[in-house]
Design a protein around this motif. Structure first.
Motif, mmCIF file in Angstrom:
data_model
loop_
_atom_site.group_PDB
_atom_site.id
_atom_site.type_symbol
_atom_site.label_atom_id
_atom_site.label_comp_id
_atom_site.label_asym_id
_atom_site.label_seq_id
_atom_site.Cartn_x
_atom_site.Cartn_y
_atom_site.Cartn_z
ATOM 1 N N VAL A 1 0.765 -1.102 0.053
ATOM 2 C CA VAL A 1 -0.080 0.148 0.126
ATOM 3 C C VAL A 1 0.945 1.134 0.010
ATOM 4 N N ARG A 2 2.180 1.140 0.551
ATOM 5 C CA ARG A 2 2.922 2.374 0.513
ATOM 6 C C ARG A 2 3.366 2.617 -1.225
ATOM 7 N N GLY A 3 3.468 1.510 -1.724
ATOM 8 C CA GLY A 3 3.848 1.669 -3.219
ATOM 9 C C GLY A 3 2.676 2.329 -4.056
ATOM 10 N N ALA A 4 1.524 1.830 -3.734
ATOM 11 C CA ALA A 4 0.171 2.537 -4.278
ATOM 12 C C ALA A 4 -0.071 3.975 -4.002
ATOM 13 N N MET A 5 0.603 4.215 -2.705
ATOM 14 C CA MET A 5 0.391 5.574 -2.427
ATOM 15 C C MET A 5 1.259 6.619 -3.480
ATOM 16 N N VAL B 1 12.036 6.603 5.486
ATOM 17 C CA VAL B 1 10.884 6.083 6.576
ATOM 18 C C VAL B 1 10.821 4.558 6.617
ATOM 19 N N TRP B 2 10.577 4.267 5.029
ATOM 20 C CA TRP B 2 10.307 2.735 5.071
ATOM 21 C C TRP B 2 11.301 2.031 5.599
ATOM 22 N N ASP B 3 12.682 2.445 5.052
ATOM 23 C CA ASP B 3 13.894 1.565 5.415
ATOM 24 C C ASP B 3 13.797 1.558 6.932
ATOM 25 N N HIS B 4 13.660 2.689 7.598
ATOM 26 C CA HIS B 4 13.716 2.760 8.821
ATOM 27 C C HIS B 4 12.590 1.639 9.579
ATOM 28 N N ALA B 5 11.503 2.018 9.227
ATOM 29 C CA ALA B 5 10.228 1.058 9.788
ATOM 30 C C ALA B 5 10.250 -0.355 9.413
ATOM 31 N N ASP B 6 10.855 -0.617 8.338
ATOM 32 C CA ASP B 6 11.177 -1.878 7.910
ATOM 33 C C ASP B 6 12.358 -2.594 8.820
ATOM 34 N N ALA B 7 13.222 -1.816 9.231
ATOM 35 C CA ALA B 7 14.133 -2.347 10.216
ATOM 36 C C ALA B 7 13.721 -2.568 11.644
ATOM 37 N N THR B 8 12.577 -1.697 11.902
ATOM 38 C CA THR B 8 12.279 -1.873 13.399
ATOM 39 C C THR B 8 11.221 -3.279 13.339
ATOM 40 N N MET C 1 -0.893 1.193 11.636
ATOM 41 C CA MET C 1 -0.094 1.828 10.422
ATOM 42 C C MET C 1 -0.853 1.260 9.090
ATOM 43 N N LEU C 2 -0.829 -0.100 9.070
ATOM 44 C CA LEU C 2 -1.475 -0.464 7.709
ATOM 45 C C LEU C 2 -3.059 0.113 7.522
ATOM 46 N N THR C 3 -3.851 0.418 8.687
ATOM 47 C CA THR C 3 -4.917 0.801 8.608
ATOM 48 C C THR C 3 -5.070 2.351 8.020
ATOM 49 N N GLU C 4 -4.001 2.991 8.602
ATOM 50 C CA GLU C 4 -4.000 4.462 8.328
ATOM 51 C C GLU C 4 -3.361 4.650 7.072
ATOM 52 N N THR C 5 -2.501 3.757 6.420
ATOM 53 C CA THR C 5 -1.965 3.919 5.306
ATOM 54 C C THR C 5 -3.001 3.400 4.122
ATOM 55 N N ALA D 1 -8.367 9.021 -13.416
ATOM 56 C CA ALA D 1 -7.287 7.790 -13.284
ATOM 57 C C ALA D 1 -7.927 7.024 -12.209
ATOM 58 N N VAL D 2 -8.225 5.890 -12.469
ATOM 59 C CA VAL D 2 -8.656 4.797 -11.334
ATOM 60 C C VAL D 2 -7.920 3.544 -11.367
ATOM 61 N N GLY D 3 -7.793 3.206 -10.308
ATOM 62 C CA GLY D 3 -7.137 1.869 -10.126
ATOM 63 C C GLY D 3 -5.849 1.597 -9.169
ATOM 64 N N LEU D 4 -5.098 0.633 -9.213
ATOM 65 C CA LEU D 4 -4.108 0.611 -8.315
ATOM 66 C C LEU D 4 -2.840 1.304 -8.578
ATOM 67 N N ASP D 5 -2.661 1.792 -9.553
ATOM 68 C CA ASP D 5 -1.467 2.436 -9.945
ATOM 69 C C ASP D 5 -1.910 3.959 -10.215
ATOM 70 N N GLY D 6 -0.801 4.729 -10.210
ATOM 71 C CA GLY D 6 -1.141 6.341 -10.636
ATOM 72 C C GLY D 6 -1.911 6.410 -11.947
#
Length: 196
Positions: free
Chosen positions: A17-21, A102-109, A138-142, A159-164
């Motif tokens: 969902v981060r990537g989708a954002m 932030v992703w890298d930091h969060a992923d490490a945690t 965070m999954l819910t918030e994102t 534009a609709v859908g999962l990508d930009g």
């Protein structure tokens, strides 16, 4: 065993969902990613900035692993809402690159801690938490903000859908969507109470 599965499942969904954002920014001008599209000023780049601030905070200070860059304070009234929009001096690249750091930091945690690792969220009424609760939060918030981004992007260029870019609007053309919307409008009007 179930703990590892749950952690992996939640983490994979969060990564997706981060990537989708971020994909919702693709192909749009600086103005369009920043422009306020709701009465409260909601905008695409602001959503990304907001998510980067709070993901850094939740997977950082909550587990005594602070993100190594300055963040706006959650308890400073003058900073409230500053994470929801980008100033003219903040670039798209800066905000996107910070989100990726932030992703890298969060992923490490997430990778380093057990799913039942304790954390402390001082701004929550029940501040003692586990990593599991923060992953779900965070999954819910994102996901919630990704839904906002879906609507904002559709307002901007259809534009609709999962990508930009909208994946060709699920294979439908503008005429299809115009007719579809008209059908829904007719149903809404027909459902109104009849006056005597």
């Amino acid at each position: 065993m179930i703990d590892d599965y749950a952690k992996t499942y939640l983490h994979d969904d969060l990564r997706w969902v981060r990537g989708a954002m971020l994909a919702k920014l693709d192909g749009l001008s600086e103005y369009d990613i920043r422009r306020p599209l709701t009465a409260t000023g909601t905008n695409l780049l602001g959503l990304v900035k907001h998510l980067s601030t709070w993901e850094a905070r939740y997977f950082g200070e909550v587990f005594d692993r602070p993100f190594p860059e300055p963040l706006p304070r959650w308890d400073d009234e003058s900073e409230r809402g500053a994470d929801m929009w980008a100033t003219e001096h903040e670039t798209r690249a800066e905000i996107v690159e910070r989100y990726r750091r932030v992703w890298d930091h969060a992923d490490a945690t997430i990778n380093d801690l057990a799913i039942d690792a304790p954390g402390h969220v001082p701004w929550w009424p029940r501040p003692d938490v586990k990593l599991f609760a923060i992953l779900v939060h965070m999954l819910t918030e994102t996901s919630r903000h990704a839904g906002h981004a879906d609507i904002l992007r559709e307002q901007l260029d259809g534009a609709v859908g999962l990508d930009g870019a909208g994946a060709a609007q699920h294979g439908k053309n503008a005429v299809f969507w115009e007719n579809h919307r008209a059908k829904i409008e007719r149903a809404a009007r027909a459902a109104r109470p009849k006056t005597l």
